[in-house]
Scaffold this motif. Structure first.
Motif, PDB file in Angstrom:
ATOM      1  N   GLY A 142       0.963  -1.413  -0.069  1.00 58.73           N
ATOM      2  CA  GLY A 142       0.121  -0.129  -0.056  1.00 58.73           C
ATOM      3  C   GLY A 142       0.931   1.240   0.163  1.00 58.73           C
ATOM      4  O   GLY A 142       1.970   1.351   0.008  1.00 58.73           O
ATOM      5  N   TYR A 147      -0.501  -4.835   3.481  1.00 59.54           N
ATOM      6  CA  TYR A 147      -2.165  -4.720   3.550  1.00 59.54           C
ATOM      7  C   TYR A 147      -2.149  -6.213   2.922  1.00 59.54           C
ATOM      8  O   TYR A 147      -1.954  -6.619   2.190  1.00 59.54           O
ATOM      9  CB  TYR A 147      -2.838  -3.543   3.699  1.00 59.54           C
ATOM     10  N   TYR A 152      -7.660 -11.565   0.133  1.00 57.89           N
ATOM     11  CA  TYR A 152      -6.308 -11.548  -0.651  1.00 57.89           C
ATOM     12  C   TYR A 152      -5.911 -12.459  -1.171  1.00 57.89           C
ATOM     13  O   TYR A 152      -5.493 -12.868  -2.682  1.00 57.89           O
ATOM     14  CB  TYR A 152      -5.408 -10.497  -0.370  1.00 57.89           C
ATOM     15  N   GLU A 385     -11.935  -2.115   8.524  1.00 54.21           N
ATOM     16  CA  GLU A 385     -11.310  -1.827   6.975  1.00 54.21           C
ATOM     17  C   GLU A 385     -10.218  -2.185   6.483  1.00 54.21           C
ATOM     18  O   GLU A 385     -10.914  -1.923   5.159  1.00 54.21           O
ATOM     19  CB  GLU A 385     -10.653  -0.541   8.059  1.00 54.21           C
ATOM     20  N   THR A 386      -9.765  -3.114   6.927  1.00 55.30           N
ATOM     21  CA  THR A 386      -8.869  -3.863   5.637  1.00 55.30           C
ATOM     22  C   THR A 386      -9.720  -4.597   4.498  1.00 55.30           C
ATOM     23  O   THR A 386      -9.018  -4.049   3.339  1.00 55.30           O
ATOM     24  CB  THR A 386      -8.190  -5.128   6.141  1.00 55.30           C
ATOM     25  N   ARG A 389     -11.714  -1.913   2.043  1.00 55.40           N
ATOM     26  CA  ARG A 389     -11.022  -1.200   1.136  1.00 55.40           C
ATOM     27  C   ARG A 389     -10.426  -2.512  -0.213  1.00 55.40           C
ATOM     28  O   ARG A 389     -10.405  -1.687  -0.939  1.00 55.40           O
ATOM     29  CB  ARG A 389      -9.215  -0.401   1.821  1.00 55.40           C
ATOM     30  N   TYR A 390     -10.914  -3.846   0.813  1.00 58.70           N
ATOM     31  CA  TYR A 390     -10.728  -4.763  -0.573  1.00 58.70           C
ATOM     32  C   TYR A 390     -11.573  -4.694  -1.390  1.00 58.70           C
ATOM     33  O   TYR A 390     -11.429  -5.162  -2.814  1.00 58.70           O
ATOM     34  CB  TYR A 390     -10.478  -6.416   0.491  1.00 58.70           C
ATOM     35  N   LYS A 392     -13.983  -1.906  -2.235  1.00 57.27           N
ATOM     36  CA  LYS A 392     -13.755  -0.370  -3.307  1.00 57.27           C
ATOM     37  C   LYS A 392     -12.464   0.443  -2.070  1.00 57.27           C
ATOM     38  O   LYS A 392     -13.022   0.875  -0.699  1.00 57.27           O
ATOM     39  CB  LYS A 392     -15.058   0.134  -3.252  1.00 57.27           C
ATOM     40  N   ASP A 393     -11.848   0.321  -2.037  1.00 53.74           N
ATOM     41  CA  ASP A 393     -10.622   1.023  -2.102  1.00 53.74           C
ATOM     42  C   ASP A 393     -10.943   2.810  -2.029  1.00 53.74           C
ATOM     43  O   ASP A 393     -10.072   3.784  -2.740  1.00 53.74           O
ATOM     44  CB  ASP A 393      -9.403   1.458  -2.023  1.00 53.74           C
ATOM     45  N   SER A 394     -11.698   3.704  -1.021  1.00 51.94           N
ATOM     46  CA  SER A 394     -12.693   4.720  -1.774  1.00 51.94           C
ATOM     47  C   SER A 394     -12.296   5.363   0.188  1.00 51.94           C
ATOM     48  O   SER A 394     -13.075   4.870   0.882  1.00 51.94           O
ATOM     49  CB  SER A 394     -13.164   5.032  -1.956  1.00 51.94           C
ATOM     50  N   LYS A 395     -12.026   6.813   0.090  1.00 52.54           N
ATOM     51  CA  LYS A 395     -12.022   7.901   1.407  1.00 52.54           C
ATOM     52  C   LYS A 395     -13.052   7.327   1.901  1.00 52.54           C
ATOM     53  O   LYS A 395     -13.403   7.896   2.952  1.00 52.54           O
ATOM     54  CB  LYS A 395     -11.688   8.875   0.872  1.00 52.54           C
ATOM     55  N   VAL A 398     -14.301   3.928   3.275  1.00 52.49           N
ATOM     56  CA  VAL A 398     -13.600   4.009   4.703  1.00 52.49           C
ATOM     57  C   VAL A 398     -14.226   4.512   6.019  1.00 52.49           C
ATOM     58  O   VAL A 398     -14.778   4.505   7.283  1.00 52.49           O
ATOM     59  CB  VAL A 398     -12.260   3.831   4.863  1.00 52.49           C
TER      60      VAL A 398
END
Length: 480
Positions: A142, A147, A152, A385-386, A389-390, A392-395, A398
């Motif tokens: 990351g 991560y 994954y 949280e991990t 992000r898997y 959709k990694d968007s602010k 989160v």
């Protein structure tokens, strides 16, 4: 409406646990133990050595460039050590399952659940070895740290992205929401009994503190956990040892009761053996989380020269949780001689300790459960949280998740104890079944890595892994 939902949850929980889950859990533990040739017994000393004295490896020794060992952002190196990864995982393990879950099992007539937990800890520790090793193998790079986790290795190891999404959703629901409602519920019950604070008031305080920590990211989570978890575990252990020594004459009788109950002599006669076994396994899994796929989310963050190092360290976490912290609670309750049917959950632990050390027992347990359970809330949040992000990694994603976690902490403060536990039991079982399927299919890779690790140790080298050793999946191994 609430009663209807509670009934549905109870029926679903009974079906999953009675007919599916326990058989799968035990079979997998046996298979993993045989495939690794009893790694949980053979390498205990190595587990402890790696935790207390981790190997120092230079980036070039493992074929990495300077940036891939610790990811550099704006000239700043950010590193999560093996110990920090261990305590983040332990923070989630050590929680209400240790103080309230053990008490719940004992209150329904299952003091032998302590002995059965120890046996399952030794047998089931091969599951965290597998999934933590696999999480290290398939971890990603990351912006500020590594991560990864089960989602994954499902996507990159099995090539099943849909399975990774399913697991991620179950992880978010189980840890971000269900487990955190249990932790909050237990804290509020303990503080209500000790200090007369209303659950809603305590819920507001917990929610505010949770938001303060989780908006700091994994590095703040790791720092919080590495500070709080060791201290609270040592203090609780010292108090438990003191209680046992004070009641040393009662210890033989307590041990006999545990053994008789563990092997079902009394329960078989009463026809409740199955109930106590199931209850013991439920609370044991909530406590040590062997097979759920939680610790890999923390294990993947650590910087190690070989995936097996983190696998061994995380397997040790099961022993720490089950053999030390849970045993403390069991002995405190059983040597105290209090009526175990008079109260339930955390309030039984409070009654037992008050009986032994006086009026300070109530507030002491309340403070300890706050530390235990709040550290679990923080660890649980990170696991969720991990997986957010898997997907959709968007602010924004989160941010919404963080607010949802805070809302569930508040909800847990005001719902009933039975509702909180029922919800957690169902999601826990579904999550674990999903992860066990994945690690069964990928078990061969974990066993290969273990053999490679042991061979390098025999050759007198500090074990180092390079993706060229597994050319068939080398293109999937981003961090190696």
């Amino acid at each position: 409406m609430i009663d209807l939902v509670q009934n549905v949850l109870d029926q679903d929980r009974e079906f999953i646990w009675s007919y599916i889950f326990i058989a799968v859990l035990i079979c997998c533990a046996v298979v993993f133990t045989l495939r690794t040739r009893f790694v949980q017994f053979r390498l205990v000393r190595e587990m402890v050595r790696l935790l207390l004295n981790p190997d120092k490896v230079q980036p070039q020794e493992i074929g990495h460039d300077e940036l891939s060992m610790d990811v550099r952002v704006d000239g700043e190196m950010k590193h999560i050590s093996s110990f920090q990864a261990f305590v983040v995982a332990l923070a989630s393990r050590i929680g209400t399952g240790n103080l309230a879950g053990v008490a719940t099992a004992i209150s329904i007539g299952a003091p032998g659940a302590r002995c059965r937990r120890c046996k399952r800890a030794w047998l089931g520790s091969t599951s965290p070895f597998h999934h933590s090793t696999l999480a290290q193998l398939y971890k990603r790079k990351g912006k500020t740290s590594f991560y990864g986790g089960p989602a994954y290795y499902m996507k990159y190891g099995l090539g099943k992205g849909w399975m990774g999404i399913l697991f991620a959703v179950l992880m978010i629901i189980t840890f971000g929401f269900a487990y955190n409602s249990v932790q909050s519920n237990t804290i509020c019950l303990a503080w209500q009994k000790a200090f007369g604070i209303e659950p809603a008031t305590m819920g507001i305080v917990l929610t505010a503190l949770t938001l303060l920590i989780i908006f700091g990211g994994i590095h703040r989570v790791a720092k919080f956990s590495s500070t709080v978890v060791p201290v609270m575990a040592v203090v609780y252990l010292l108090v438990a040892v003191g209680v046992v020594i004070w009641n040393i004459t009662c210890l033989p009788k307590v041990l006999i009761t545990i053994v008789e109950n563990a092997f079902g002599f009394n329960q078989a006669a009463g026809g409740v053996l199955g109930i106590t076994v199931i209850q013991g396994i439920k609370r044991g899994l909530l406590s040590n989380e062997a097979g759920e796929g939680t610790a890999p989310n923390a294990a993947a963050v650590a910087t190690d020269s070989h995936p097996v190092k983190q696998g061994l360290i995380q397997a040790l976490g099961v022993f720490t949780d089950t053999l030390v912290v849970c045993s403390c609670t069991a002995f405190i309750i059983l040597v105290s001689g209090v009526d175990v049917t008079a109260s339930n959950g955390i309030q039984l632990t409070q009654d037992a300790l008050t009986h032994e050390i006086g009026s300070i027992g109530n507030p002491f347990v309340a403070v300890m459960i706050w530390l235990f359970a709040f550290s679990s809330i923080i660890g649980n949040y990170y696991y969720g949280e991990t997986n957010v992000r898997y997907i959709k990694d968007s602010k924004l994603g989160v941010f919404v998740y963080r607010l949802a976690v805070a809302a569930m902490v508040m909800t847990g403060a005001v719902v009933s104890l039975d509702f909180a536990w029922s919800f957690a039991d169902i999601t826990m079982a579904l999550l674990t079944l999903c992860n066990l399927v994945a690690i069964v299919l990928l078990s061969r890779q974990a066993v290969f890595l273990l053999q490679d690790y042991r061979q390098q140790k025999k050759d007198g080298r500090n074990p180092v892994f390079c993706k060229d050793k597994m050319p068939e999946i080398a293109d999937k191994l981003e961090a190696w």
